[in-house]
Design a protein around this motif. Structure first.
Motif, PDB file in Angstrom:
ATOM      1  N   LYS A   1       0.605  -0.934   0.115  1.00  0.00           N
ATOM      2  CA  LYS A   1      -0.467   0.088   0.393  1.00  0.00           C
ATOM      3  C   LYS A   1       0.714   1.198   0.369  1.00  0.00           C
ATOM      4  N   GLU A   2       2.502   1.247   0.447  1.00  0.00           N
ATOM      5  CA  GLU A   2       3.192   2.158   0.564  1.00  0.00           C
ATOM      6  C   GLU A   2       3.646   2.747  -0.773  1.00  0.00           C
ATOM      7  N   ARG A   3       3.545   1.233  -1.251  1.00  0.00           N
ATOM      8  CA  ARG A   3       4.687   1.569  -2.432  1.00  0.00           C
ATOM      9  C   ARG A   3       4.199   2.790  -3.712  1.00  0.00           C
ATOM     10  N   SER A   4       5.252   3.706  -4.145  1.00  0.00           N
ATOM     11  CA  SER A   4       4.527   4.452  -5.325  1.00  0.00           C
ATOM     12  C   SER A   4       4.945   3.948  -6.136  1.00  0.00           C
ATOM     13  N   ARG A   5       4.542   5.381  -7.337  1.00  0.00           N
ATOM     14  CA  ARG A   5       4.439   4.967  -8.715  1.00  0.00           C
ATOM     15  C   ARG A   5       4.915   5.485  -9.155  1.00  0.00           C
ATOM     16  N   ILE A   6       5.775   4.778 -10.424  1.00  0.00           N
ATOM     17  CA  ILE A   6       6.296   5.524 -11.585  1.00  0.00           C
ATOM     18  C   ILE A   6       6.461   4.711 -13.103  1.00  0.00           C
ATOM     19  N   LEU A   7       5.919   6.207 -13.539  1.00  0.00           N
ATOM     20  CA  LEU A   7       5.179   5.616 -15.170  1.00  0.00           C
ATOM     21  C   LEU A   7       6.907   6.025 -16.031  1.00  0.00           C
ATOM     22  N   LEU A   8       7.749   4.888 -16.710  1.00  0.00           N
ATOM     23  CA  LEU A   8       8.662   5.432 -18.114  1.00  0.00           C
ATOM     24  C   LEU A   8       7.922   5.644 -18.820  1.00  0.00           C
ATOM     25  N   ILE A   9       8.193   6.481 -19.520  1.00  0.00           N
ATOM     26  CA  ILE A   9       7.908   6.664 -21.199  1.00  0.00           C
ATOM     27  C   ILE A   9       8.953   6.482 -21.902  1.00  0.00           C
TER      28      ILE A   9
ATOM     29  N   VAL B   1       5.872   0.226 -11.019  1.00  0.00           N
ATOM     30  CA  VAL B   1       6.654   0.034 -12.360  1.00  0.00           C
ATOM     31  C   VAL B   1       5.073   0.007 -13.639  1.00  0.00           C
ATOM     32  N   SER B   2       5.044   1.411 -14.247  1.00  0.00           N
ATOM     33  CA  SER B   2       4.317   1.017 -15.329  1.00  0.00           C
ATOM     34  C   SER B   2       4.894   1.427 -16.763  1.00  0.00           C
ATOM     35  N   ARG B   3       4.395   0.578 -17.721  1.00  0.00           N
ATOM     36  CA  ARG B   3       5.635   1.326 -18.956  1.00  0.00           C
ATOM     37  C   ARG B   3       4.564   1.900 -19.999  1.00  0.00           C
TER      38      ARG B   3
ATOM     39  N   THR C   1       0.046   9.222 -11.423  1.00  0.00           N
ATOM     40  CA  THR C   1       1.497   8.497 -11.039  1.00  0.00           C
ATOM     41  C   THR C   1       2.309   9.162 -10.170  1.00  0.00           C
ATOM     42  N   ASP C   2       3.390   8.706  -9.484  1.00  0.00           N
ATOM     43  CA  ASP C   2       4.141   9.495  -8.250  1.00  0.00           C
ATOM     44  C   ASP C   2       5.568  10.441  -9.039  1.00  0.00           C
ATOM     45  N   LEU C   3       5.623   9.774 -10.038  1.00  0.00           N
ATOM     46  CA  LEU C   3       7.130  10.417 -10.619  1.00  0.00           C
ATOM     47  C   LEU C   3       6.955   9.974 -12.903  1.00  0.00           C
ATOM     48  N   ILE C   4       7.704  10.556 -13.201  1.00  0.00           N
ATOM     49  CA  ILE C   4       7.882   9.946 -14.506  1.00  0.00           C
ATOM     50  C   ILE C   4       9.379  10.200 -14.671  1.00  0.00           C
ATOM     51  N   LEU C   5       9.546   9.034 -16.027  1.00  0.00           N
ATOM     52  CA  LEU C   5      10.484   8.517 -16.347  1.00  0.00           C
ATOM     53  C   LEU C   5      10.944   8.756 -17.508  1.00  0.00           C
ATOM     54  N   LEU C   6      11.695   9.752 -18.312  1.00  0.00           N
ATOM     55  CA  LEU C   6      10.780  10.153 -19.705  1.00  0.00           C
ATOM     56  C   LEU C   6      12.192   9.993 -20.641  1.00  0.00           C
ATOM     57  N   ASP C   7      11.694  10.037 -21.435  1.00  0.00           N
ATOM     58  CA  ASP C   7      13.434   9.356 -22.258  1.00  0.00           C
ATOM     59  C   ASP C   7      13.147  10.640 -23.589  1.00  0.00           C
ATOM     60  N   ASN C   8      14.239  11.752 -23.379  1.00  0.00           N
ATOM     61  CA  ASN C   8      14.281  12.877 -24.478  1.00  0.00           C
ATOM     62  C   ASN C   8      14.127  12.585 -26.012  1.00  0.00           C
ATOM     63  N   LYS C   9      14.622  10.986 -26.110  1.00  0.00           N
ATOM     64  CA  LYS C   9      14.476  10.602 -27.388  1.00  0.00           C
ATOM     65  C   LYS C   9      12.820   9.765 -28.035  1.00  0.00           C
ATOM     66  N   ILE C  10      11.564  10.387 -27.485  1.00  0.00           N
ATOM     67  CA  ILE C  10      10.959   9.880 -27.510  1.00  0.00           C
ATOM     68  C   ILE C  10       9.842   9.824 -29.172  1.00  0.00           C
ATOM     69  N   ALA C  11       9.045   9.265 -29.810  1.00  0.00           N
ATOM     70  CA  ALA C  11       9.792   9.431 -31.514  1.00  0.00           C
ATOM     71  C   ALA C  11       7.897  10.763 -31.883  1.00  0.00           C
ATOM     72  N   ASP C  12       6.648  10.545 -31.141  1.00  0.00           N
ATOM     73  CA  ASP C  12       5.971  11.029 -31.759  1.00  0.00           C
ATOM     74  C   ASP C  12       5.574  12.523 -30.912  1.00  0.00           C
ATOM     75  N   ILE C  13       6.698  12.311 -29.086  1.00  0.00           N
ATOM     76  CA  ILE C  13       6.218  13.807 -28.733  1.00  0.00           C
ATOM     77  C   ILE C  13       7.458  14.061 -28.098  1.00  0.00           C
ATOM     78  N   ALA C  14       8.001  15.723 -29.023  1.00  0.00           N
ATOM     79  CA  ALA C  14       9.282  16.172 -28.359  1.00  0.00           C
ATOM     80  C   ALA C  14       8.879  16.098 -26.605  1.00  0.00           C
ATOM     81  N   ALA C  15      10.163  16.129 -25.912  1.00  0.00           N
ATOM     82  CA  ALA C  15      10.199  15.823 -24.973  1.00  0.00           C
ATOM     83  C   ALA C  15       9.876  17.090 -23.297  1.00  0.00           C
TER      84      ALA C  15
END
Length: 508
Positions: A4-12, A32-34, A50-64
């Motif tokens: 219940k205490e685990r934070s949610r992290i989104l990897l994009i 962790v979700s993807r 989500t509680d935190l986002i890891l965002l790849d600056n090389k994502i294809a469809d939208i600039a970081a």
């Protein structure tokens, strides 16, 4: 860590080995979700949370940096930390992302310890922010249910917070009110003064008073404005160096109280004018009543005493009634004016040295005709010389006349009335005694107390009870004397009056 205490992290990001590695490092401590595209990542972040986002600056469809702008402008995600995964040489994208709200960067290939440390630090900051926001929202809820007007001003006198009571008073919605300048709500006739004083407080050049009443312009539902008077209490907000950075201003709407006080003042003024008119009327009518009454009483006594011709038995009886009632009317009028002066606190006693023997002889002389016609026996025991007393001869003569008149009036024909005087323990002791029916105890207890609560000169003088004795006692008390009654049913009445003897001190 508890589930219940685990934070949610989104990897994009794209299907990149570095991103997958990051997910593997974090999954043991976090949920962790993807997402493999920018659009999908935005939808998940905004809709699922989500509680935190890891965002790849090389994502294809939208600039970081564009994703950063979108996420930071949305109320649901603007406080979510964003960590950009970038290469060491991608300086331009880093700057753009920073400008759009990115919180941190991590270079690929990522070091597991560095990644865990940064994520843990950012999540800790977010939890602290969430706690502060939760407490702030709770405090705002408390302030909304408080019955007082509360607002917070920044250093430029702009409203940064306003509770529901403030919005209701000013007639604005909360979202409309925030950011407005408080001086905009000052009435034109006081705006310059109020604004100058407010900014002197905010600049630290003036100490705020504990309480101050100031007017505000409020907006009605029809668009018109209304001036309201508010009693304010200010608390100065200061920085670490003690400089003012704002004001917490709380207040109460005193407009209704002010209007009530105004109405009361107007009513009081009307009452004062009414009393003044009454006093002037009584002062004028005093002379107008006395003059004809003297004539009525004098001519009635002449007729009754047959100085103007003989009367038959019926005429004699009628004139006796006229004489008796004219005398009663005189006493009622005297009581009316005395009680009026007493209630208005306008009685002025002019004291001088008095010879009580002379005053008593004058009273007896005035009553002689009534004594003779009543057919009673009158006794007097007055020494040739009595000590001098100091007082108002007019009022003392009135007291003695009233007491002797009462004694004569209530004593049956053939019975005795007496008036005596003597020196006793530094006072002249006067006794008026009759052998009439006496005064019942239940009525006697009311005679020499105070005037009944709520009484007026009208109901005193129109009542059947003789409040003349109450007035007599007040006059004697004003002379620093004492008056007492010893009476009982069918046992006659003794009235004792003691007036202090005048002692010459030799001082002027």
């Amino acid at each position: 860590m508890n589930q219940k205490e685990r934070s949610r992290i989104l990897l994009i990001g794209n299907e990149d080995a570095d991103i997958e590695t990051m997910g593997t490092v974090l999954i043991s401590d976090y949920d962790v979700s993807r997402s493999y595209s920018g659009k999908e990542g935005l939808a998940k972040a905004i809709d699922e949370g989500t509680d935190l986002i890891l965002l790849d600056n090389k994502i294809a469809d939208i600039a970081a940096h564009e994703m950063c702008r979108t996420l930071k402008s949305d109320e649901r995600t603007k406080r979510v930390p964003i960590v950009i995964v970038t290469g060491a040489d991608e300086r331009a994208e880093k700057i753009k992302s920073l400008e759009e709200g990115a919180d941190d960067f991590i270079n690929r290939p990522a070091n597991g310890l560095e990644l865990s440390t940064r994520v843990r630090a950012l999540l800790k900051i977010k939890r602290l922010q969430d706690k502060v926001i939760k407490e702030r929202n709770q405090a705002c809820q408390y302030l909304d249910v408080i019955g007082s007007i509360i607002m917070i001003l920044d250093r430029d006198a702009r409203i940064t917070f306003a509770n529901i009571k403030t919005c209701s008073l000013l007639g604005w919605k909360k979202e409309e009110l925030i950011g407005k300048s408080l001086p905009d709500f000052f009435p034109e006739d006081t705006k310059e003064t109020q604004e100058k004083e407010l900014f002197r407080i905010l600049e630290g050049r003036l100490e705020t008073p504990e309480y101050q009443e100031l007017p505000l312009l409020t907006r009605n539902s029809d668009g018109t404005t209304e001036k309201r008077l508010v009693l304010w209490h200010d608390v100065i907000l200061r920085d670490e160096e003690g400089n003012p950075i704002g004001i917490i201003r709380s207040g109460e709407d005193n407009t209704e109280r002010m209007n009530t006080e105004k109405d009361l003042a107007e009513a009081n003024e009307k009452l004062r004018l009414s009393h003044k008119m009454k006093d002037e009327f009584l002062a004028n009518i005093n002379h107008e009543l006395r003059t004809p009454l003297i004539s009525i009483k004098g001519f009635s006594e002449l007729l009754y005493n047959e100085r103007l011709g003989e009367l038959n038995e019926h005429q004699k009886k009628t004139m006796k009634t006229v004489v008796r009632n004219s005398e009663r009317l005189r006493h009622l009028i005297e009581s009316l004016f005395y009680v009026s002066d007493m209630q208005n606190e306008t009685i002025r006693y002019t004291f001088s040295l008095m010879d009580l023997k002379v005053i008593m002889e004058n009273v007896i002389s005035d009553m002689q005709t009534e004594i003779e016609h009543k057919g009673i026996e009158f006794k007097k025991e007055i020494p040739d010389k009595l000590p001098i007393v100091k007082g108002n001869s007019k009022y003392i003569e009135s007291v003695l006349a009233h007491l002797l008149d009462n004694a004569i009036k209530f004593t049956p024909a053939g019975e005795t009335v007496s008036l005596s005087a003597s020196e006793d323990k530094g006072a002249v002791h006067i006794i008026v005694e009759d052998t009439g029916p006496g005064i019942p105890n239940d009525i006697l207890s009311q005679f020499c107390t105070d005037l009944p609560e709520g009484s007026t000169e009208e109901n005193i003088c129109c009542t059947n009870r003789d409040y003349g004795l109450v007035i007599c006692k007040k006059i004697i008390n004003a002379h620093k004397g004492e008056m007492g009654i010893d009476s009982g049913k069918d046992s006659g009445t003794e009235i004792h009056v003691r007036l202090p003897v005048y002692e010459e001190t030799g001082k002027i």
